[in-house]
Design a protein around this motif. Structure first.
Motif, PDB file in Angstrom:
ATOM      1  N   GLY A 141       7.324  -7.427  -2.086  1.00 48.37           N
ATOM      2  CA  GLY A 141       7.555  -6.340  -1.137  1.00 48.37           C
ATOM      3  C   GLY A 141       6.983  -5.020  -1.612  1.00 48.37           C
ATOM      4  N   ALA A 142       6.260  -5.037  -2.719  1.00 47.14           N
ATOM      5  CA  ALA A 142       5.688  -3.822  -3.308  1.00 47.14           C
ATOM      6  C   ALA A 142       4.640  -4.251  -4.348  1.00 47.14           C
ATOM      7  CB  ALA A 142       6.777  -2.997  -3.976  1.00 47.14           C
ATOM      8  N   PRO A 143       3.672  -3.377  -4.604  1.00 51.52           N
ATOM      9  CA  PRO A 143       3.362  -2.205  -3.794  1.00 51.52           C
ATOM     10  C   PRO A 143       2.660  -2.594  -2.493  1.00 51.52           C
ATOM     11  CG  PRO A 143       1.806  -2.382  -5.597  1.00 51.52           C
ATOM     12  CD  PRO A 143       2.801  -3.488  -5.792  1.00 51.52           C
ATOM     13  N   LEU A 144       2.857  -1.782  -1.457  1.00 56.46           N
ATOM     14  CA  LEU A 144       2.228  -2.022  -0.159  1.00 56.46           C
ATOM     15  C   LEU A 144       1.011  -1.137   0.073  1.00 56.46           C
ATOM     16  CD1 LEU A 144       5.289  -2.417   2.242  1.00 56.46           C
ATOM     17  CD2 LEU A 144       3.952  -4.208   1.093  1.00 56.46           C
ATOM     18  N   VAL A 145       0.792  -0.157  -0.798  1.00 51.45           N
ATOM     19  CA  VAL A 145      -0.297   0.797  -0.557  1.00 51.45           C
ATOM     20  C   VAL A 145      -1.690   0.327  -0.975  1.00 51.45           C
ATOM     21  CG1 VAL A 145       1.184   2.827  -0.546  1.00 51.45           C
ATOM     22  CG2 VAL A 145       0.293   1.973  -2.717  1.00 51.45           C
ATOM     23  N   PRO A 146      -1.855  -0.727  -1.805  1.00 52.23           N
ATOM     24  CA  PRO A 146      -3.211  -1.070  -2.223  1.00 52.23           C
ATOM     25  C   PRO A 146      -4.193  -1.360  -1.083  1.00 52.23           C
ATOM     26  CG  PRO A 146      -1.667  -2.082  -3.725  1.00 52.23           C
ATOM     27  CD  PRO A 146      -0.856  -1.482  -2.614  1.00 52.23           C
ATOM     28  N   ALA A 147      -3.728  -1.949   0.022  1.00 49.50           N
ATOM     29  CA  ALA A 147      -4.655  -2.216   1.128  1.00 49.50           C
ATOM     30  C   ALA A 147      -5.201  -0.905   1.697  1.00 49.50           C
ATOM     31  CB  ALA A 147      -3.957  -3.017   2.217  1.00 49.50           C
ATOM     32  N   PHE A 148      -4.331   0.092   1.828  1.00 50.07           N
ATOM     33  CA  PHE A 148      -4.793   1.405   2.288  1.00 50.07           C
ATOM     34  C   PHE A 148      -5.689   2.054   1.243  1.00 50.07           C
ATOM     35  CE2 PHE A 148      -4.103   6.041   2.223  1.00 50.07           C
ATOM     36  CZ  PHE A 148      -4.708   6.362   3.422  1.00 50.07           C
ATOM     37  N   HIS A 149      -5.312   1.961  -0.029  1.00 44.58           N
ATOM     38  CA  HIS A 149      -6.154   2.504  -1.087  1.00 44.58           C
ATOM     39  C   HIS A 149      -7.553   1.902  -1.037  1.00 44.58           C
ATOM     40  CE1 HIS A 149      -2.486   3.632  -3.830  1.00 44.58           C
ATOM     41  NE2 HIS A 149      -2.675   4.493  -2.859  1.00 44.58           N
ATOM     42  N   ALA A 150      -7.629   0.597  -0.792  1.00 46.59           N
ATOM     43  CA  ALA A 150      -8.937  -0.060  -0.726  1.00 46.59           C
ATOM     44  C   ALA A 150      -9.771   0.496   0.423  1.00 46.59           C
ATOM     45  CB  ALA A 150      -8.763  -1.566  -0.582  1.00 46.59           C
ATOM     46  N   GLY A 178     -14.839  -6.234  -4.005  1.00 45.50           N
ATOM     47  CA  GLY A 178     -13.922  -6.113  -2.880  1.00 45.50           C
ATOM     48  C   GLY A 178     -12.555  -6.713  -3.103  1.00 45.50           C
ATOM     49  N   HIS A 179     -12.354  -7.410  -4.216  1.00 43.25           N
ATOM     50  CA  HIS A 179     -11.045  -7.993  -4.505  1.00 43.25           C
ATOM     51  C   HIS A 179     -10.056  -6.880  -4.855  1.00 43.25           C
ATOM     52  CE1 HIS A 179      -8.237 -11.130  -5.523  1.00 43.25           C
ATOM     53  NE2 HIS A 179      -8.067 -10.652  -6.731  1.00 43.25           N
ATOM     54  N   VAL A 180      -8.824  -6.998  -4.345  1.00 49.99           N
ATOM     55  CA  VAL A 180      -7.819  -5.956  -4.527  1.00 49.99           C
ATOM     56  C   VAL A 180      -6.588  -6.550  -5.204  1.00 49.99           C
ATOM     57  CG1 VAL A 180      -6.342  -4.242  -3.398  1.00 49.99           C
ATOM     58  CG2 VAL A 180      -8.622  -4.733  -2.481  1.00 49.99           C
ATOM     59  N   ARG A 181      -6.116  -5.863  -6.227  1.00 50.29           N
ATOM     60  CA  ARG A 181      -4.849  -6.210  -6.865  1.00 50.29           C
ATOM     61  C   ARG A 181      -4.031  -4.938  -7.029  1.00 50.29           C
ATOM     62  NH1 ARG A 181      -6.054  -8.177 -12.364  1.00 50.29           N
ATOM     63  NH2 ARG A 181      -7.999  -6.975 -12.125  1.00 50.29           N
ATOM     64  N   GLY A 182      -2.752  -5.092  -7.324  1.00 54.27           N
ATOM     65  CA  GLY A 182      -1.915  -3.922  -7.542  1.00 54.27           C
ATOM     66  C   GLY A 182      -0.544  -4.312  -8.054  1.00 54.27           C
ATOM     67  N   PHE A 183       0.113  -3.387  -8.762  1.00 50.68           N
ATOM     68  CA  PHE A 183       1.430  -3.660  -9.324  1.00 50.68           C
ATOM     69  C   PHE A 183       2.013  -2.369  -9.862  1.00 50.68           C
ATOM     70  CE2 PHE A 183      -1.908  -4.353 -12.375  1.00 50.68           C
ATOM     71  CZ  PHE A 183      -1.487  -3.675 -13.511  1.00 50.68           C
ATOM     72  N   ASP A 184       3.315  -2.378 -10.092  1.00 55.24           N
ATOM     73  CA  ASP A 184       4.008  -1.261 -10.730  1.00 55.24           C
ATOM     74  C   ASP A 184       3.846  -1.384 -12.246  1.00 55.24           C
ATOM     75  OD1 ASP A 184       4.846  -0.472  -8.227  1.00 55.24           O
ATOM     76  OD2 ASP A 184       6.905  -1.184  -8.467  1.00 55.24           O
ATOM     77  N   THR A 185       3.455  -0.281 -12.882  1.00 55.97           N
ATOM     78  CA  THR A 185       3.291  -0.327 -14.332  1.00 55.97           C
ATOM     79  C   THR A 185       4.566   0.038 -15.071  1.00 55.97           C
ATOM     80  OG1 THR A 185       2.507   1.963 -14.449  1.00 55.97           O
ATOM     81  CG2 THR A 185       0.846   0.245 -14.127  1.00 55.97           C
ATOM     82  N   GLY A 186       5.422   0.879 -14.476  1.00 56.63           N
ATOM     83  CA  GLY A 186       6.641   1.290 -15.153  1.00 56.63           C
ATOM     84  C   GLY A 186       7.093   2.655 -14.667  1.00 56.63           C
ATOM     85  N   PRO A 187       7.895   3.351 -15.453  1.00 57.82           N
ATOM     86  CA  PRO A 187       8.479   4.612 -14.985  1.00 57.82           C
ATOM     87  C   PRO A 187       7.471   5.753 -15.007  1.00 57.82           C
ATOM     88  CG  PRO A 187       9.124   4.211 -17.248  1.00 57.82           C
ATOM     89  CD  PRO A 187       8.362   2.990 -16.801  1.00 57.82           C
ATOM     90  N   ALA A 188       7.660   6.698 -14.113  1.00 60.21           N
ATOM     91  CA  ALA A 188       6.893   7.946 -14.118  1.00 60.21           C
ATOM     92  C   ALA A 188       7.887   9.082 -13.908  1.00 60.21           C
ATOM     93  CB  ALA A 188       5.786   7.918 -13.073  1.00 60.21           C
ATOM     94  N   ASN A 189       7.902   9.678 -12.721  1.00 63.37           N
ATOM     95  CA  ASN A 189       8.723  10.868 -12.511  1.00 63.37           C
ATOM     96  C   ASN A 189      10.228  10.593 -12.523  1.00 63.37           C
ATOM     97  OD1 ASN A 189       6.409  12.402 -12.255  1.00 63.37           O
ATOM     98  ND2 ASN A 189       6.291  12.067 -10.052  1.00 63.37           N
ATOM     99  N   ALA A 190      10.649   9.363 -12.298  1.00 62.23           N
ATOM    100  CA  ALA A 190      12.086   9.084 -12.268  1.00 62.23           C
ATOM    101  C   ALA A 190      12.756   9.517 -13.563  1.00 62.23           C
ATOM    102  CB  ALA A 190      12.339   7.596 -12.001  1.00 62.23           C
TER     103      ALA A 190
END
Length: 365
Positions: A141-150, A178-190
């Motif tokens: 269910g995440a991340p959902l933004v990579p398609a838009f980023h591409a 053109g292959h797209v991947r994506g994932f959460d790396t860990g904490p940032a601003n939280a």
């Protein structure tokens, strides 16, 4: 006449609501943006609802979903005023809601938002609940933004990465083929914002100036980096369910007390090092890194990323024509258009879902 879509986003960092009004793809021009902070009481309630074990959570969650819809509706109205557009000119609004639980391994993710109330108050069709269908199909269910980023930042013949630094850091890897991947790396601003609020009484460390004056604590950094999540292979996603103040405190308790400014420097180093590790491991040929989200305005963090990635062009997304604080809301406008056109919004290679799925639920005006 060009079809218009709106996007509404309030992220893990809880720093406020971003709203955009855009032309439908393929024209894809941004017409207006508006940001407003969350009301203080709502901010605190949403933060409390992220913690497990609260009292009367069902009623409180319903109240927060109602209040968030009202805040979204106010933000949307101001956005349309800025653009000089009536509600009837907008085909649909993609509304993310506020994540308070993200447990895809257990088959659910929860974003609070009374979408029916937002449709009623805004007078525009609302596309909400954009993550649960991917989870139902076995995805993160995440991340959902990579398609838009591409679509927005991909470059033929070049390996490009897009880094969103919100409460959580996530990478979109846009390969030259053109292959797209994506994932959460860990904490940032939280965690960075939590520490700033605790020790500075400020919502965040402006420009990372306080962190820049501290000394990274190698032992503490090593202990933080021992978190098993960092070693998991993609697809993977995370949130405040894992990276919350108690997670940090449990590791701080293993060491003699450190100066708070040094802890802040170490937390910034944690974000930077885990992003760099992930990028080097998963996309070592990356030549361009574009950064969005609130963390893109943290000068110390951006400087550290550039220093740790020699040979990589590290800039925020404004270098490619999109302001860093516009990107995520625009992505949800893009997902609303995909829903209306009944096109899949997820990328199974990113989320691990069993296949492409149309994402979202419709709440007609």
């Amino acid at each position: 006449m060009t079809t218009l879509y709106a996007g509404l986003m309030s992220g893990t960092s809880l720093d406020g609501i971003d709203a955009v009004l855009v032309e439908a793809e393929p024209a894809g021009q941004l017409l207006a943006h508006h940001h407003q902070p969350l009301p203080a009481a709502l901010h605190d309630e949403l933060l409390a609802l992220n913690a497990v074990g609260g009292v009367d959570e069902l009623a409180r969650a319903a109240g927060a979903a109602r209040d968030l819809a009202d805040a979204y509706a106010g933000c949307l109205a101001t956005l349309l005023d800025k653009a000089g557009e009536p509600a009837r000119s907008v085909r649909a609004v993609g509304a993310h809601g506020q994540t308070v639980r993200h447990c895809p391994a257990e088959g659910y993710t929860i974003q609070l938002l009374d979408a029916a109330r937002l449709a009623e108050r805004g007078g525009i069709d609302v596309v909400a609940d954009l993550r649960s269908r991917d989870v139902a199909a076995g995805g993160q269910g995440a991340p959902l933004v990579p398609a838009f980023h591409a679509a927005r930042f991909g470059r033929a013949g070049a390996d490009v990465a897009v880094l969103n630094l919100g409460g959580i850091a996530n990478l979109s890897l846009l390969a030259a083929d053109g292959h797209v991947r994506g994932f959460d790396t860990g904490p940032a601003n939280a965690l960075l914002d939590h520490w700033a609020q605790r020790h500075l009484g400020q919502p965040y460390d402006a420009d990372g100036r306080w962190a820049a004056g501290g000394q990274v604590q190698p032992g503490l950094l090593a202990a933080l980096r021992e978190e098993p999540y960092f070693q998991l292979p993609p697809p993977k996603s995370t949130g405040r369910d894992l990276f919350e103040p108690g997670w940090l405190q449990a590791r701080l308790d293993r060491f003699p007390p450190a100066a708070p400014q040094d802890v802040m420097a170490t937390l910034l180093a944690l974000t930077v090092s885990t992003v760099i590790d992930a990028l080097r491991l998963q996309a070592p040929n990356t030549t361009r890194l574009r950064v969005c989200g609130g963390g893109a305005f943290n000068a110390s963090l951006m400087t550290a990323l550039a220093a740790g990635l020699p040979g990589v062009d590290v800039q925020d997304t404004s270098a490619d024509g999109v302001a860093p604080d516009h990107v995520e809301a625009w992505a949800f406008a893009w997902l609303a258009q995909a829903f209306v056109e009944r096109r899949p919004g997820n990328l199974p290679a990113v989320t691990g879902a069993n296949g492409p799925r149309v994402l979202g639920a419709l709440y007609p005006a």
